[in-house]
Design a protein around this motif. Sequence first.
Motif, short mmCIF file in Angstrom:
data_model
loop_
_atom_site.label_atom_id
_atom_site.label_comp_id
_atom_site.label_asym_id
_atom_site.label_seq_id
_atom_site.Cartn_x
_atom_site.Cartn_y
_atom_site.Cartn_z
N VAL A 1 0.84 -1.20 0.00
CA VAL A 1 0.00 0.00 0.00
C VAL A 1 0.88 1.25 0.00
O VAL A 1 0.63 2.19 -0.77
CB VAL A 1 -0.97 -0.02 1.21
CG1 VAL A 1 -1.62 1.34 1.41
CG2 VAL A 1 -2.01 -1.09 1.03
N ILE A 2 1.91 1.27 0.83
CA ILE A 2 2.81 2.42 0.88
C ILE A 2 3.57 2.57 -0.44
O ILE A 2 3.70 3.67 -0.98
CB ILE A 2 3.80 2.31 2.07
CG1 ILE A 2 3.03 2.46 3.39
CG2 ILE A 2 4.90 3.35 1.98
CD1 ILE A 2 3.86 2.18 4.62
N ARG A 3 4.07 1.47 -0.99
CA ARG A 3 4.82 1.49 -2.25
C ARG A 3 3.95 2.03 -3.39
O ARG A 3 4.38 2.88 -4.17
CB ARG A 3 5.31 0.08 -2.58
CG ARG A 3 6.25 0.00 -3.74
CD ARG A 3 6.67 -1.44 -4.07
NE ARG A 3 7.14 -2.19 -2.93
CZ ARG A 3 6.52 -3.26 -2.40
NH1 ARG A 3 5.39 -3.70 -2.93
NH2 ARG A 3 7.02 -3.91 -1.38
N ASN A 4 2.69 1.55 -3.47
CA ASN A 4 1.80 1.99 -4.55
C ASN A 4 1.41 3.46 -4.40
O ASN A 4 1.38 4.20 -5.38
CB ASN A 4 0.54 1.12 -4.58
CG ASN A 4 0.83 -0.28 -5.06
OD1 ASN A 4 1.87 -0.55 -5.65
ND2 ASN A 4 -0.08 -1.20 -4.79
N ALA A 5 1.11 3.89 -3.17
CA ALA A 5 0.76 5.29 -2.94
C ALA A 5 1.94 6.20 -3.24
O ALA A 5 1.78 7.30 -3.78
CB ALA A 5 0.29 5.48 -1.50
N ASN A 6 3.12 5.74 -2.90
CA ASN A 6 4.35 6.51 -3.15
C ASN A 6 4.58 6.66 -4.66
O ASN A 6 5.01 7.72 -5.12
CB ASN A 6 5.52 5.79 -2.48
CG ASN A 6 6.74 6.65 -2.37
OD1 ASN A 6 6.67 7.81 -2.02
ND2 ASN A 6 7.88 6.06 -2.66
N SER A 7 4.30 5.61 -5.42
CA SER A 7 4.57 5.66 -6.86
C SER A 7 3.63 6.62 -7.60
O SER A 7 4.00 7.14 -8.64
CB SER A 7 4.48 4.26 -7.47
OG SER A 7 3.15 3.80 -7.45
N VAL A 8 2.43 6.85 -7.06
CA VAL A 8 1.51 7.80 -7.69
C VAL A 8 1.48 9.14 -6.96
O VAL A 8 0.61 9.96 -7.18
CB VAL A 8 0.07 7.22 -7.83
CG1 VAL A 8 0.06 6.07 -8.80
CG2 VAL A 8 -0.52 6.87 -6.51
N LYS A 9 2.45 9.33 -6.05
CA LYS A 9 2.67 10.59 -5.33
C LYS A 9 1.47 11.03 -4.48
O LYS A 9 1.11 12.21 -4.45
CB LYS A 9 3.05 11.71 -6.30
CG LYS A 9 4.20 11.36 -7.22
CD LYS A 9 5.42 12.12 -6.85
CE LYS A 9 6.51 12.06 -7.88
NZ LYS A 9 7.21 10.85 -8.00
N LYS A 10 0.85 10.09 -3.79
CA LYS A 10 -0.24 10.44 -2.88
C LYS A 10 0.33 11.12 -1.64
O LYS A 10 1.45 10.86 -1.24
CB LYS A 10 -1.01 9.19 -2.45
CG LYS A 10 -1.96 8.69 -3.48
CD LYS A 10 -2.97 7.79 -2.85
CE LYS A 10 -4.12 7.57 -3.82
NZ LYS A 10 -5.25 7.00 -3.17
N GLU A 11 -0.48 11.98 -1.03
CA GLU A 11 -0.04 12.70 0.16
C GLU A 11 -0.10 11.81 1.40
O GLU A 11 0.78 11.86 2.25
CB GLU A 11 -0.94 13.92 0.37
CG GLU A 11 -0.60 14.71 1.61
CD GLU A 11 -1.62 15.80 1.88
OE1 GLU A 11 -1.61 16.30 3.02
OE2 GLU A 11 -2.40 16.15 0.99
N LYS A 12 -1.15 10.97 1.50
CA LYS A 12 -1.33 10.13 2.67
C LYS A 12 -1.97 8.81 2.27
O LYS A 12 -2.56 8.68 1.19
CB LYS A 12 -2.20 10.83 3.71
CG LYS A 12 -3.59 11.11 3.22
CD LYS A 12 -4.36 11.96 4.19
CE LYS A 12 -5.74 12.24 3.59
NZ LYS A 12 -6.40 13.35 4.14
N VAL A 13 -1.85 7.83 3.17
CA VAL A 13 -2.42 6.51 2.93
C VAL A 13 -2.88 5.95 4.28
O VAL A 13 -2.27 6.23 5.31
CB VAL A 13 -1.39 5.58 2.23
CG1 VAL A 13 -0.21 5.30 3.11
CG2 VAL A 13 -2.03 4.32 1.76
N ASP A 14 -3.97 5.19 4.27
CA ASP A 14 -4.51 4.59 5.49
C ASP A 14 -4.26 3.09 5.48
O ASP A 14 -4.50 2.42 4.47
CB ASP A 14 -6.00 4.85 5.62
CG ASP A 14 -6.31 6.32 5.86
OD1 ASP A 14 -5.42 7.04 6.35
OD2 ASP A 14 -7.45 6.74 5.56
N ILE A 15 -3.78 2.58 6.63
CA ILE A 15 -3.43 1.17 6.77
C ILE A 15 -4.12 0.63 8.01
O ILE A 15 -4.08 1.28 9.06
CB ILE A 15 -1.91 1.02 6.93
CG1 ILE A 15 -1.19 1.61 5.74
CG2 ILE A 15 -1.51 -0.42 7.14
CD1 ILE A 15 0.26 1.89 5.98
#
Length: 132
Positions: free
Chosen positions: A13-27
């Motif tokens: 989840v972190i890797r994918n959000a990082n690749s599309v330059k998201k500001e935040k992610v929930d886990i």
Amino acid sequence: MSLSDPIANMLTVIRNANSVKKEKVDIPASKLKMEVVKIFKNEGYIKNFKLIDEDKKSYIRVYLKYTPAGECVIHNLKRVSKPGLRIYRKKHELPRIFNGFGTSIISTSKGVLTDKKAREKSVGGEIICYIW
């Protein structure tokens, strides 16, 4: 739905959000994930994180970090020890990631530590993941 490897799911989840330059992610939250995210924060790979309790569910909100030029601070995340194949190393066998530029996260008898802290405390353990 139950996951067989929640740590691998968190890293993905972190890797994918990082690749599309998201500001935040929930886990979805757990104690082990919380310790891993604390290490990410202390080592400077993420901006911040926050534990959120909502409707009998708790999750970790991770705020991702980017350079002023917009490049990703996290270049890669790799899950090492998996439920089907646990990887343990003794204190003198702990890996160095990119000659110290990356970080290994290790679950030891003294808690979840980076490879540097584990060497200082002279303990080995299960290698959870690599980040660089």
